[in-house]
Enzyme design. Structure first.
Site, short mmCIF file in Angstrom:
data_model
loop_
_atom_site.label_atom_id
_atom_site.label_comp_id
_atom_site.label_asym_id
_atom_site.label_seq_id
_atom_site.Cartn_x
_atom_site.Cartn_y
_atom_site.Cartn_z
N GLN A 222 31.34 39.75 41.45
CA GLN A 222 32.58 39.08 41.05
C GLN A 222 33.13 38.25 42.19
O GLN A 222 32.99 38.58 43.36
CB GLN A 222 33.62 40.06 40.53
CG GLN A 222 33.96 41.21 41.44
CD GLN A 222 35.19 41.95 40.93
OE1 GLN A 222 36.25 41.37 40.78
NE2 GLN A 222 35.04 43.23 40.65
N GLY A 223 33.70 37.12 41.81
CA GLY A 223 34.23 36.20 42.80
C GLY A 223 35.69 35.90 42.53
O GLY A 223 36.05 34.79 42.16
N SER B 80 38.54 37.16 44.77
CA SER B 80 39.39 37.00 45.95
C SER B 80 38.92 35.88 46.85
O SER B 80 37.74 35.55 46.91
CB SER B 80 39.40 38.30 46.76
OG SER B 80 39.93 39.34 45.98
N GLU C 11 39.49 45.44 33.65
CA GLU C 11 39.28 46.15 34.90
C GLU C 11 40.31 47.23 35.10
O GLU C 11 40.01 48.35 35.49
CB GLU C 11 39.33 45.15 36.07
CG GLU C 11 39.02 45.78 37.40
CD GLU C 11 38.92 44.73 38.51
OE1 GLU C 11 38.33 45.05 39.54
OE2 GLU C 11 39.43 43.60 38.35
N ASN D 224 48.15 49.26 44.24
CA ASN D 224 49.08 50.11 43.50
C ASN D 224 50.52 49.64 43.64
O ASN D 224 51.34 49.92 42.76
CB ASN D 224 48.92 51.57 43.96
CG ASN D 224 47.67 52.20 43.36
OD1 ASN D 224 46.85 51.51 42.74
ND2 ASN D 224 47.53 53.50 43.52
N GLU D 225 50.82 48.93 44.71
CA GLU D 225 52.16 48.37 44.83
C GLU D 225 52.39 47.32 43.74
O GLU D 225 53.46 47.28 43.11
CB GLU D 225 52.37 47.72 46.21
CG GLU D 225 52.54 48.70 47.35
CD GLU D 225 51.27 49.42 47.72
OE1 GLU D 225 50.18 48.83 47.57
OE2 GLU D 225 51.34 50.59 48.15
#
Lengths: 387, 346, 387, 346
Positions: A125-126, A128, A243, A371-372
């Site tokens: 996967q691309g 970021s 996801e 998680n933030e």
């Protein structure tokens, strides 16, 4: 409400169980963060596909079994019980696959899905980019249209599996004047295209679980675009939804970890009980894994009856990632001085793979939206708090 | 009542900090990791030249004759740079124990340690494995009923890889016929001393590690941008770091107090266990929150964080794990007739 | 470093101990959130003052003993050990007193401090206003200067002790065009002045620990201003500093709570151990109380040697308030079904005053600047993170 | 496998919710607190008219003949409004236990309960005290070896004040010569049933209480301004609430599952203990974080929060405290030969 499996579901479970008993390799495969392990896992994907167990939720014509979510949960339970190998192509199976089925052309589906299913093409996967991280709207890699080609330039990072993968899916900016999440396009890129450089990034265990990918005037056919030009954001959001959602982390995984934790505790009870927090943590692990399973079944049943996944699904990732971290921290605590030893250390004794799991668990609260960010989403979208 | 370090102690700490931060850089540690021995003889010599290998060696044996309290601030600095060399075990464990043994052993080894001629390693059966056993000229190996001073010809060592590449751990087999340097009650007392002193060293290093992880994370989050803002300006990121700072701030005095008790020969077991528990907890929280605020970057070997994080994890289990130390605290506070409450601390 | 008390310190402890043994009321006083209890506590202040134990850190000419911080810690240890009454005039003693000594005129000190010391005048604080809360800069109550008077209008709230107190100190806006923290003035107000209405606010235990105070053209002498006109902010910041800092929460209080918790646990061990988290929490309570004591002594020694309290003092309030909450939560857990009973309930058995303490502990993380604000301060001022 | 409630169940829940939210307002609860009896006969009549007092009474005895699973959603709504009346104990504990006793007891009391003529109270020696004993026409009192059905003339009740003014608790003394309705093994089984059913009721109410505290806090923080911003826009405030939402979300299915097990007569002890632990923990976290985001306002009787917070605290200790339920979970998961792990949940 009826919490018994149907005869058909029980029969399905039996079928999965006996096939796995026959086919799961006796020796654990090497990690797919090594080249040899990657190859072993690719072969396992082919084996699974031959038995039509690779993508049980896919339609039959694509090599699947059109399983509903309950059957999928049963399959996963048996898969984890049997300690079958991790899925090297999970980017393809769980992320790109469902997206393709929703947004892909017939031609794309026919060309891509079978090879994804048999392990011939493993997907990276691309998402970021440097200085973008979880913020997909900050993507700066460009794809300039030139006839029937896109010319791609830029850089991706944190690309899982990319070191030995065959294809990459990702987002690129096709409108150079666009900002934030407008003007992005979802493109599939063969990683052997000239102009691509893949640089491994060692992760906590020192193995290259990630890679950086550099694009230098990389030419890709326009036919490899998924969805419309400029519509990448909505395609990607669907993928990211898969996801974060139900499909990535089946309860079976955490229930098996909880079971192993109970075993580890019982095998070391005298020393473990010197720290009373351990026993409490083991009990919490079992309860939370059980809660996760019950809640997932509840959601699955609701979805199979036509219900929609709501904003409350953002709670999912926080719950399992914190559970996973807590369980492994407890195991480290039980192991005491041995906890730091690598599994193959000659005097490692019963440390098993807890350290690997502990290292891996560190990534849970980070990837697929920290998680933030999940907590922001819960507060704003589920609870309706002000932005 | 004076719970402060002297100006001299603080100045010495500052000069050692400057030295360590300049010399023991993450780059040098990465180099040490890739070396065969896993140790850096040049660095050990530099430490000896500063007097650090002999800091607790009596002056009569060529050392500085300082004590645990003088050293505890330096041990924190060793943690701050994640020093791979066994300086903390040398100064806090090996030298005082060999000094207690006295006689021939002290006369032979202490001068060599002070001069940096001999790297000394410390092992303790509670740990299972001995750090640096194969890199040392002398191994102090403590068992509940026997204390050994072993030269390389007297034992074989089997390498065990730790998650922290700085830690070279060995299972050892003592050659047949080698006699302990102490046995019986004397060995039992020295075994306790090794555990307590090793635990204090781990606790002090944990404080330094926690501080370093805070510093790295503050710097990273002050530069890194996301969603158009520096991520350190997000309240969730700030609070992650503030939570570490709170726990760290209140773990320092217990470590000092444990060092004081050891230095003065007072009953130190409960103080040491308290110190190790709170210091290692602070360091583990620092690791957890630091990797979280680093995002995916924290999960890699690219940034320096993991150098400190992995050592912090290891500190929690070495020289008495959490269970060992909690049990000692429990035995104290749940005993009948013990004086607890206001006015019982000193 | 020397962690032994001096002979002088030991003698001081003995003196405190024997005086308290003689004078502390055998029967616990009623809570000062009732009128009768308030009067009892006022009398106790007078008794303390007669023995010169009311304000041990004050100069001798003001009825104190000029104790340094170590002696103050020793005094507090003995005070809590003896279970002596809570200080009804703590707003005066710990907040206004030190501020007066720094900012007050000689006339103000002579007029106010002796009556504060003997309990004749009990002080309420007037920081918060509706819609201001912890945000003192949002104060809207006004004080308009008219000759040698200020005419005060507006409303204060969350004023502790105000129901039966004699005086109030607070901040008022003297410059009507000012904004935020400019144009504020620190004024001392007799609560029996015409135009003042005090309305009690019941707190969690149902008793009026707080009050709202309404000002309707209240006339106050200009001589009651503390510091310069418009300089209220810096005076108040000094006061708030005392509140957050060392002086308000001596370690003795938490060490005594930890000791009582150990006793409660031991008295109920069989049932408590069914939940292994309890034993762990009891151990943590003792360790954290001990850490708090050690750290406070370290700070006190540093300050007596001329050191300055730094930004790290912001950690103080978070540490003790969370410790206090955790200890009381553990006690509630040990008490199980009995935990909900009020202390005077006929079948309450050994519940003691844990419930009262639990209710009170809820306020710790809130008042004197919420713990969220403290965390911001730690991150920004102590760690240097960006605003 | 169908883990969903039926449309009918959900619609009934919605209509009961509408009724409760409109009728059992915080104002009405404050009024009930100030009344002498601490109960509201008019409200009990309204509940009876909706069929709720008799919801689990067999149709033959004038009830709706529904089961624990039908009621568990309604119990959550009772928690959501912090209903002071003993509806949950009636429907989940008293009625099923009296039904199991059958015979004369069932024939006499069930119709009266269904009609709202008799308010029934439930007490259990594990709790020590019996809620509503002095306000009820019938007290079901369970001991490990004896189960009593007591009319007001058969016992005396001593009032004990709870932190939650909605809870009227009584120590009871049974008059000499009163015989139990069941004894021996039958009583032992019914005692377990009372505990399990009471615990399920507490767990279900805890879910509703947690949801209400979230709702109150979200509303408060969306309106209240500080430092020039709505406080609900601060990340720390959001995350406090998100943390509650996560724990609450995953406590719901365990409560449903426990109700299912009880309704189907399956082994329910572990499911009930699991449900009570996670539901009460969610409610306690909701209380803690809600008071925190309310600031000083949360510490008062001025806002409604404390009505729900205090009941949440009480739920944690009633019908088996945390230790009781953890012990039952431990006995299950640490037993030899127990099947744990993937595929063992259903």
């Amino acid at each position: 409400m009826n919490l018994n499996y149907t005869d058909q579901q029980n029969a399905f479970r039996e079928e999965v169980r006996s096939w796995l008993a026959e086919h799961v390799p006796a020796e654990p495969l090497k990690t797919f963060d090594t080249e040899e392990g990657f190859q072993q896992h690719r072969e396992w994907e082919a084996t699974l596909n031959k038995g039509r167990w690779g993508m049980v939720t896919w339609p039959e014509e694509l090599g699947g079994r059109a399983c509903d979510l309950i059957e999928w949960l049963i399959f996963e339970e048996e898969y984890y019980r049997a300690r079958a190998p991790l899925r090297v192509n999970q980017n393809g199976i769980f992320l790109l696959g469902p997206t393709l089925m929703e947004y892909g052309t017939e031609e794309q589906k026919a060309r891509i899905l079978p090879k994804m299913a048999n392990g011939e093409e493993v997907w990276a996967q691309g998402w970021s980019e440097p200085n973008a991280g979880s913020d997909m709207a900050a993507i700066r890699s460009t794809a300039r249209k030139d006839g029937d080609k896109y010319i791609i330039n830029g850089q991706k990072t944190w690309s899982t599996r990319a070191v030995w993968a065959d294809w990459l899916f990702g987002m690129f900016r096709t409108d150079p004047d666009s900002e934030r999440h407008r003007g992005l396009t979802f493109i599939l890129v063969p990683l052997n295209t000239p102009g691509i450089t893949v640089r491994p990034i060692p992760q906590l265990d020192g193995l290259p679980g990630f890679a950086e990918i550099f694009f230098d005037n990389v030419e890709v056919d326009v036919a490899n675009r998924l969805g419309d030009e400029g519509a990448g954001w909505s395609v990607a959001m669907a993928t990211a939804g898969f996801e974060r959602g139900l499909m990535l982390r089946s309860p079976a995984r955490f229930q098996e970890t909880a079971r192993r934790l109970v075993e580890l505790y019982k095998a070391n009870q005298a020393s473990a009980d010197r720290d009373p927090a351990v026993r409490d943590a083991v009990m919490r692990a079992w309860m939370d894994a059980e809660s996760y399973c019950l809640t997932t079944y509840e959601t699955a049943c609701r979805l199979t009856q036509g219900g929609k996944i709501g904003a409350e699904s953002s709670t999912n990732k926080i719950f399992w990632s914190e559970l996973d971290q807590a369980m492994h921290a407890t195991a480290m605590s039980i192991l005491g001085a041995r906890a730091e030893l690598l599994p193959h250390a000659p005097d490692a004794g019963d440390v098993g793979t807890w350290l690997d799991g502990w290292l891996f668990a560190q990534s849970g609260p980070i990837y697929a939206g920290t998680n933030e960010i999940q907590r922001n989403i819960i507060a704003e979208r589920m609870l309706g708090m002000p932005r | 009542m004076d719970f402060t370090f002297s100006e001299d102690q603080l100045l010495f700490r500052d000069s050692v900090r400057d030295f360590l931060v300049n010399e023991v850089t993450p780059e040098r540690i990465r180099g040490i990791w890739e070396s065969d021995s896993g140790r850096d003889d040049g660095l050990w010599q530099q430490l000896a030249e500063m007097g650090l290998t002999g800091i607790t060696v009596p002056e009569a044996h060529g050392g500085l004759g300082m004590d645990e309290l003088d050293f505890v601030l330096l041990a924190q600095e060793c943690g701050y740079v994640a020093l791979p060399e066994p300086l903390v075990n040398t100064a806090l464990v090996a030298v005082p124990v060999i000094s207690q043994l006295g006689g021939q052993a002290a006369a032979e080894w202490l001068p060599k340690i002070a001069a940096g001629e001999t790297r000394v390693a410390v092992g303790c059966s509670d740990n299972g494995l001995a750090e640096d056993a194969a890199q040392a000229g002398l191994l102090l190996w403590a068992e509940p009923q026997a204390l050994y001073l072993l030269t390389p010809d007297q034992f074989s060592a089997r390498f065990n890889e730790s998650v922290d590449p700085s830690r070279r751990l060995y299972a050892i087999d003592i050659a047949a016929g080698v006699l302990p340097a102490a046995s019986g009650e004397q060995a039992a007392a020295l075994y306790q001393a090794v555990l307590d002193r090793g635990a204090l060293g781990a606790a002090a290093q944990a404080l330094g590690l926690a501080q370093r992880m805070i510093d790295i994370s503050v710097q990273y989050t002050s530069e890194r941008q996301q969603f158009g803002k520096v991520i350190g300006s997000f309240q969730a990121v700030k609070h992650h770091m503030a939570n570490v700072a709170v726990r760290l701030e209140y773990a320092k005095a217990p470590v000092t107090r444990a060092a004081y008790a050891l230095a003065r020969g007072e009953a130190a077991q409960v103080a040491v266990s308290h110190a190790k528990l709170v210091a290692c907890e602070a360091a583990n929280l620092a690791a957890k929150n630091s990797i979280q605020v680093h995002g995916a970057m924290g999960y890699t070997w690219e940034v320096d964080l993991h150098i400190f994080m992995k050592k912090a994890w290891a500190m929690a289990g070495t020289f008495g794990d959490t269970g060992f130390h909690k049990q000692r605290v429990a035995e104290h506070i749940f005993a009948d007739g013990v004086a607890l409450g206001a006015g019982t601390t000193f």
